[in-house]
Write a protein that holds these residues in place. Sequence first.
Motif, PDB file in Angstrom:
ATOM      1  N   THR A 180     -30.160  12.077  12.122  1.00 50.51           N
ATOM      2  CA  THR A 180     -29.072  11.837  11.587  1.00 50.51           C
ATOM      3  C   THR A 180     -28.397  10.566  12.092  1.00 50.51           C
ATOM      4  O   THR A 180     -28.654  10.214  13.257  1.00 50.51           O
ATOM      5  CB  THR A 180     -27.836  12.939  12.266  1.00 50.51           C
ATOM      6  OG1 THR A 180     -27.569  12.736  13.441  1.00 50.51           O
ATOM      7  CG2 THR A 180     -28.159  14.262  11.591  1.00 50.51           C
ATOM      8  N   VAL A 181     -27.491   9.932  11.328  1.00 54.69           N
ATOM      9  CA  VAL A 181     -26.819   8.689  11.694  1.00 54.69           C
ATOM     10  C   VAL A 181     -25.450   8.596  11.410  1.00 54.69           C
ATOM     11  O   VAL A 181     -25.024   9.094  10.380  1.00 54.69           O
ATOM     12  CB  VAL A 181     -27.505   7.472  10.975  1.00 54.69           C
ATOM     13  CG1 VAL A 181     -26.875   6.227  11.458  1.00 54.69           C
ATOM     14  CG2 VAL A 181     -29.011   7.352  11.075  1.00 54.69           C
ATOM     15  N   THR A 182     -24.666   8.503  12.514  1.00 51.94           N
ATOM     16  CA  THR A 182     -23.044   8.755  12.354  1.00 51.94           C
ATOM     17  C   THR A 182     -22.278   7.158  12.615  1.00 51.94           C
ATOM     18  O   THR A 182     -22.790   6.641  13.664  1.00 51.94           O
ATOM     19  CB  THR A 182     -22.514   9.645  13.413  1.00 51.94           C
ATOM     20  OG1 THR A 182     -23.314  10.826  13.413  1.00 51.94           O
ATOM     21  CG2 THR A 182     -21.200   9.788  13.646  1.00 51.94           C
ATOM     22  N   VAL A 183     -21.565   6.939  11.856  1.00 48.47           N
ATOM     23  CA  VAL A 183     -20.568   5.660  12.261  1.00 48.47           C
ATOM     24  C   VAL A 183     -19.377   6.061  12.534  1.00 48.47           C
ATOM     25  O   VAL A 183     -18.710   7.124  12.060  1.00 48.47           O
ATOM     26  CB  VAL A 183     -20.583   4.946  10.868  1.00 48.47           C
ATOM     27  CG1 VAL A 183     -19.922   5.680   9.805  1.00 48.47           C
ATOM     28  CG2 VAL A 183     -19.715   3.668  11.364  1.00 48.47           C
ATOM     29  N   LEU A 184     -19.042   5.577  13.957  1.00 48.65           N
ATOM     30  CA  LEU A 184     -17.655   6.071  14.716  1.00 48.65           C
ATOM     31  C   LEU A 184     -16.986   4.793  14.174  1.00 48.65           C
ATOM     32  O   LEU A 184     -17.028   3.619  14.552  1.00 48.65           O
ATOM     33  CB  LEU A 184     -17.731   6.044  16.062  1.00 48.65           C
ATOM     34  CG  LEU A 184     -16.693   5.835  17.151  1.00 48.65           C
ATOM     35  CD1 LEU A 184     -15.715   7.088  16.572  1.00 48.65           C
ATOM     36  CD2 LEU A 184     -16.889   6.031  18.469  1.00 48.65           C
ATOM     37  N   CYS A 185     -15.618   5.098  13.705  1.00 52.70           N
ATOM     38  CA  CYS A 185     -14.380   4.170  13.226  1.00 52.70           C
ATOM     39  C   CYS A 185     -13.273   4.067  14.013  1.00 52.70           C
ATOM     40  O   CYS A 185     -12.336   4.969  13.369  1.00 52.70           O
ATOM     41  CB  CYS A 185     -14.291   4.193  11.944  1.00 52.70           C
ATOM     42  SG  CYS A 185     -15.681   3.640  10.589  1.00 52.70           S
ATOM     43  N   PRO A 186     -13.189   3.523  15.328  1.00 48.21           N
ATOM     44  CA  PRO A 186     -12.005   3.529  15.951  1.00 48.21           C
ATOM     45  C   PRO A 186     -11.023   2.541  15.479  1.00 48.21           C
ATOM     46  O   PRO A 186     -11.366   1.367  15.064  1.00 48.21           O
ATOM     47  CB  PRO A 186     -12.155   3.169  17.370  1.00 48.21           C
ATOM     48  CG  PRO A 186     -13.773   2.640  17.098  1.00 48.21           C
ATOM     49  CD  PRO A 186     -14.316   2.711  15.841  1.00 48.21           C
ATOM     50  N   ALA A 214     -11.478   6.976  26.240  1.00 40.90           N
ATOM     51  CA  ALA A 214     -12.160   8.145  26.569  1.00 40.90           C
ATOM     52  C   ALA A 214     -12.152   8.936  25.124  1.00 40.90           C
ATOM     53  O   ALA A 214     -12.898   9.715  25.169  1.00 40.90           O
ATOM     54  CB  ALA A 214     -11.400   8.868  27.692  1.00 40.90           C
ATOM     55  N   LYS A 215     -10.956   9.022  24.685  1.00 37.61           N
ATOM     56  CA  LYS A 215     -10.511   9.803  23.457  1.00 37.61           C
ATOM     57  C   LYS A 215     -11.485   9.474  22.104  1.00 37.61           C
ATOM     58  O   LYS A 215     -12.368  10.417  21.415  1.00 37.61           O
ATOM     59  CB  LYS A 215      -9.215   9.828  22.928  1.00 37.61           C
ATOM     60  CG  LYS A 215      -8.723  10.399  21.592  1.00 37.61           C
ATOM     61  CD  LYS A 215      -9.049  11.843  21.692  1.00 37.61           C
ATOM     62  CE  LYS A 215      -8.347  12.763  20.612  1.00 37.61           C
ATOM     63  NZ  LYS A 215      -8.776  12.143  19.285  1.00 37.61           N
ATOM     64  N   VAL A 216     -11.633   8.188  21.970  1.00 36.79           N
ATOM     65  CA  VAL A 216     -12.441   7.591  20.969  1.00 36.79           C
ATOM     66  C   VAL A 216     -13.929   8.029  21.104  1.00 36.79           C
ATOM     67  O   VAL A 216     -14.655   8.372  20.304  1.00 36.79           O
ATOM     68  CB  VAL A 216     -12.382   6.170  20.953  1.00 36.79           C
ATOM     69  CG1 VAL A 216     -13.417   5.555  19.893  1.00 36.79           C
ATOM     70  CG2 VAL A 216     -11.076   5.695  20.568  1.00 36.79           C
ATOM     71  N   ALA A 217     -14.285   7.893  22.370  1.00 29.31           N
ATOM     72  CA  ALA A 217     -15.778   8.333  22.604  1.00 29.31           C
ATOM     73  C   ALA A 217     -16.103   9.559  22.455  1.00 29.31           C
ATOM     74  O   ALA A 217     -17.108   9.844  21.832  1.00 29.31           O
ATOM     75  CB  ALA A 217     -16.080   7.796  24.011  1.00 29.31           C
ATOM     76  N   ARG A 218     -15.223  10.372  22.973  1.00 30.20           N
ATOM     77  CA  ARG A 218     -15.294  11.819  22.658  1.00 30.20           C
ATOM     78  C   ARG A 218     -15.277  12.234  21.289  1.00 30.20           C
ATOM     79  O   ARG A 218     -16.245  13.025  20.827  1.00 30.20           O
ATOM     80  CB  ARG A 218     -14.061  12.722  23.419  1.00 30.20           C
ATOM     81  CG  ARG A 218     -14.193  14.208  23.160  1.00 30.20           C
ATOM     82  CD  ARG A 218     -15.177  14.950  23.844  1.00 30.20           C
ATOM     83  NE  ARG A 218     -15.577  15.076  24.997  1.00 30.20           N
ATOM     84  CZ  ARG A 218     -16.494  15.610  25.453  1.00 30.20           C
ATOM     85  NH1 ARG A 218     -17.195  16.211  24.724  1.00 30.20           N
ATOM     86  NH2 ARG A 218     -16.345  15.608  26.714  1.00 30.20           N
ATOM     87  N   ASP A 219     -14.256  11.616  20.416  1.00 32.42           N
ATOM     88  CA  ASP A 219     -14.427  11.925  19.189  1.00 32.42           C
ATOM     89  C   ASP A 219     -16.144  11.457  18.574  1.00 32.42           C
ATOM     90  O   ASP A 219     -16.529  12.191  17.516  1.00 32.42           O
ATOM     91  CB  ASP A 219     -13.431  11.095  18.262  1.00 32.42           C
ATOM     92  CG  ASP A 219     -12.193  11.929  18.355  1.00 32.42           C
ATOM     93  OD1 ASP A 219     -11.909  12.832  18.956  1.00 32.42           O
ATOM     94  OD2 ASP A 219     -11.148  10.929  18.067  1.00 32.42           O
ATOM     95  N   GLY A 220     -16.503  10.258  18.921  1.00 34.41           N
ATOM     96  CA  GLY A 220     -17.722   9.814  18.368  1.00 34.41           C
ATOM     97  C   GLY A 220     -19.025  10.810  18.931  1.00 34.41           C
ATOM     98  O   GLY A 220     -19.949  11.098  18.320  1.00 34.41           O
ATOM     99  N   TYR A 221     -18.704  11.223  20.075  1.00 31.88           N
ATOM    100  CA  TYR A 221     -19.930  11.933  20.650  1.00 31.88           C
ATOM    101  C   TYR A 221     -19.755  13.294  20.099  1.00 31.88           C
ATOM    102  O   TYR A 221     -21.086  13.806  19.660  1.00 31.88           O
ATOM    103  CB  TYR A 221     -19.393  12.184  22.182  1.00 31.88           C
ATOM    104  CG  TYR A 221     -20.529  13.179  22.769  1.00 31.88           C
ATOM    105  CD1 TYR A 221     -21.641  12.326  23.513  1.00 31.88           C
ATOM    106  CD2 TYR A 221     -20.447  14.498  23.072  1.00 31.88           C
ATOM    107  CE1 TYR A 221     -22.526  13.176  24.317  1.00 31.88           C
ATOM    108  CE2 TYR A 221     -21.409  15.315  24.053  1.00 31.88           C
ATOM    109  CZ  TYR A 221     -22.435  14.499  24.243  1.00 31.88           C
ATOM    110  OH  TYR A 221     -23.392  15.250  24.867  1.00 31.88           O
ATOM    111  N   GLU A 222     -18.630  13.989  19.721  1.00 31.26           N
ATOM    112  CA  GLU A 222     -18.754  15.318  19.129  1.00 31.26           C
ATOM    113  C   GLU A 222     -19.181  15.093  17.628  1.00 31.26           C
ATOM    114  O   GLU A 222     -19.948  16.045  17.129  1.00 31.26           O
ATOM    115  CB  GLU A 222     -17.281  15.891  19.166  1.00 31.26           C
ATOM    116  CG  GLU A 222     -16.951  16.199  20.651  1.00 31.26           C
ATOM    117  CD  GLU A 222     -15.490  16.852  20.600  1.00 31.26           C
ATOM    118  OE1 GLU A 222     -14.808  16.842  19.714  1.00 31.26           O
ATOM    119  OE2 GLU A 222     -14.994  17.135  21.665  1.00 31.26           O
ATOM    120  N   ALA A 223     -18.712  14.214  16.983  1.00 23.89           N
ATOM    121  CA  ALA A 223     -19.208  13.943  15.624  1.00 23.89           C
ATOM    122  C   ALA A 223     -20.813  13.718  15.578  1.00 23.89           C
ATOM    123  O   ALA A 223     -21.627  14.289  14.705  1.00 23.89           O
ATOM    124  CB  ALA A 223     -18.574  12.734  14.990  1.00 23.89           C
TER     125      ALA A 223
END
Length: 264
Positions: A180-186, A214-223
């Motif tokens: 899987t490949v996920t893109v995080l857009c903060p 920390a919140k952004v990274a957590r969102d990305g990690y969970e996704a």
Amino acid sequence: MTSNTKTTLISGATSGFGREFVELFAQDGYNLILIARHEQDLQKVANEVKAKYPVCDVIVIAKDLSVPGSAQELYDEVKGKNLTVDVLINNAGFGSHGLFVETAMEREQKIMHLNMISLVELTKLFLKEMVSRNDGKILQLGSTVAFMPVPKMAVYAASKAFVLSFTEALQHELKDTNVTVTVLCPGAGDTEFFERADAEDTRIVQDTTLSDPAKVARDGYEALMSGDRRVVSGAKNKIQAFMSNFVPDSFLAVGMSKMMEDKS
């Protein structure tokens, strides 16, 4: 490294979102390969992690990924250590603030190389191994500016639009695999990004609430762990990204230009 534990490679690992990703993966027992430009900063982070999570193995590799050939060098070093990368976090990136006709070409070239070329090269090199194993995860660091033109930060925003498009194409290509490949857009984060871009006096920094790394990274990690395709971190940013589908780019450019003005 511990043979029964998966390994995560994180670029831009010494500050901002990258440092938060280090913490998240260490908490969950991953071994780590940490990448940044400066050996001393990397070693400091490694020492902190090993003191807090003694079972976590940490390897540091100092590498400036804005330099041509650096991605292949990094891959070769990882292979030379007989390491398998199970999770790749393409987090490193930087921007530049100012009118395009006035900004330094050399800096723009480094932005494009780091944000796009090295990201693509690392993705290709490690993705081939993941596909052959039919297992692996990649997180690409995008941005909400991927959805709109941003005057006074034109090259950076365009590089993130590239990351978004590139990642979404890969997601389709990999749909029949377990990779899987996920893109995080903060949105704008409370990191060193704006200071490094000489944009700390802009309205977006001075007049808005910056996202908690920390919140952004957590969102990305969970996704990433859920195998999601895209995550926009923060309710306000989700609305902004959604509305960009309906608002003409010319209007978006006007609004972003005002946000990128120096408040003074």
